[in-house]
Design an enzyme around this catalytic site. Sequence first.
Site, PDB file in Angstrom:
ATOM      1  N   SER A 218     -95.033 -27.767 -59.643  1.00  0.00           N
ATOM      2  CA  SER A 218     -94.157 -28.867 -59.241  1.00  0.00           C
ATOM      3  C   SER A 218     -93.738 -28.687 -57.787  1.00  0.00           C
ATOM      4  O   SER A 218     -93.908 -27.616 -57.198  1.00  0.00           O
ATOM      5  CB  SER A 218     -92.905 -28.885 -60.114  1.00  0.00           C
ATOM      6  OG  SER A 218     -92.092 -27.771 -59.781  1.00  0.00           O
ATOM      7  N   LYS A 219     -93.178 -29.746 -57.239  1.00  0.00           N
ATOM      8  CA  LYS A 219     -92.711 -29.690 -55.858  1.00  0.00           C
ATOM      9  C   LYS A 219     -91.622 -28.628 -55.729  1.00  0.00           C
ATOM     10  O   LYS A 219     -91.534 -27.931 -54.729  1.00  0.00           O
ATOM     11  CB  LYS A 219     -92.194 -31.061 -55.433  1.00  0.00           C
ATOM     12  CG  LYS A 219     -91.526 -31.042 -54.080  1.00  0.00           C
ATOM     13  CD  LYS A 219     -91.508 -32.371 -53.403  1.00  0.00           C
ATOM     14  CE  LYS A 219     -90.995 -32.285 -51.978  1.00  0.00           C
ATOM     15  NZ  LYS A 219     -89.750 -31.557 -51.794  1.00  0.00           N
TER      16      LYS A 219
END
Length: 510
Positions: A264-265
């Site tokens: 994920s970011k």
Amino acid sequence: MREVRVRFAPSPTGALHIGGVRTALYNYLLAKKTNGTMILRIEDTDQGRFVPGAEEYIKQSLEWVGIKIDEGVTQGGPHAPYRQSERKPIYRQYAQRLIDEGNAYYAFDTEAELEAMRNRLKATGSSNQQYSTTTRMMMNNSLTLSDVDVKKKLEAGDPYVIRLKVPDDEEIQLTDLIRGEVKVDSAQIDDKVLMKSDGMPTYHLANVVDDYLMKISHVIRGEEWLPSAPLHVLLYRFLGWEKEMPQFAHLPLLLKPDGNGKLSKRDADQMGFPIFPLNWTDPKTNELAKGFRESGYLPDALINFLAFLGWNPGTEKELFSMEELVAAFSIERIGKAGARFDIQKAQWFNQQYLKAKTDEDLSSYLFDSLAKENISCTKEKAVKICTVMKERVTFTQDFWLQGKFFFEAPTSYDAQVISKKWNDEAIKVLAAYSKEISNSTTLTADLAKSILESVTTTLGIGTGKILQALRVSITGGASGPDLMMTMEILGKEEVVKRIEYALNTIKKPA
Ligand code: GLU
């Protein structure tokens, strides 16, 4: 054999995630390998999630990594327009056909009615609160209302959506080129909305209609779309397009660097690596996310790294140019297992690509950094700096970041070296050395070395004992590129000046 036509079909809802670049890449590789066509279609039917600038960002990102589009929003083509919001009337007619043939229906339920249904089902302990074969007959739709009432509602302009009428209890099958046979019980699928009340199609309808109309042969996309595939199969069947249905290939997930869970970011932010190809400023929060480009990655290195996230050539060879990837690529060699996003491997690829460049080419990166700092430098000096630095750098900006001492004399010195190596012997050698150098002709690396050897021999002090003291006086640091070459690049005057300054300012440790 069917002509290969593939599409990358992003939604402009923000920056393009690096996983999206991999999806685009695999589509592109297949297209190039088979002399097929690569299409860029913008799926912007969800107006609520539309982000200004995102489409432009996607196009720029693809261009930077070297993925060329044959047909699409910019290039046009036989199936234009390629932006779904401009194709609205097309979808409507297919939704109508589904209704007319009894495979879709109007649903007039209000948000409150939908909420009430979910609460009712929750209260009975049902784990599934979907609008589906089991619940649709209790709702406010054209299956439960009389034809007259439906007509009245439509004429009165009551808001409605169009839902797919999923068949009761049937096994839906599809063959995925990566996952093999996929079977889903239709009871698991809800009556998905195909047209929203704003007259826009949803992803499912628009995606299937466009893949059919644009004659797409292979749908290569991320694993997150696998649950949608059976629904798409139903749509192809209901619309009578089963023969034209594309082949599906759902790509493995990208996992965190430690392999635990989806990348994920947030992970990327926490671990300090980029997740977007280019810098992206979120238009809502104004927050800047650094891109691979701005972090000093080369596009070819990034492509090589991404190609290996889920695919492998079946040989030991790791370095592949885009052309070599095209030649080696096949869908059969894409794996099912999630691919670990090993950022160190990305850095390794970057180092390899930097090393493979000529020193002259590398000097352009140094010049980029110098321009930002307003520092001028001769071409000859810049190339020489790159020659000595190239084995040590990972990113394009490292020539500057790790080589600042070529342009600025040190003002502080590595404390450990000072405490361990700055002693009477070192001071004696450095004083004599600087004197000898100032009397010399032009300083070359060889000359710097031979002078040093003669000074240490005369004084009877081993060269090895004072080398670190010499380095720290010249660069301020404990390690760095070849010291003799460094002195050659700096030149006689600068070397003398730095040694004298160090002798005058560094205090001998107590
Ligand atoms: N618009 C979808 C996306 O944003 C496309 C999925 C597909 O390729 O079917 O990824």
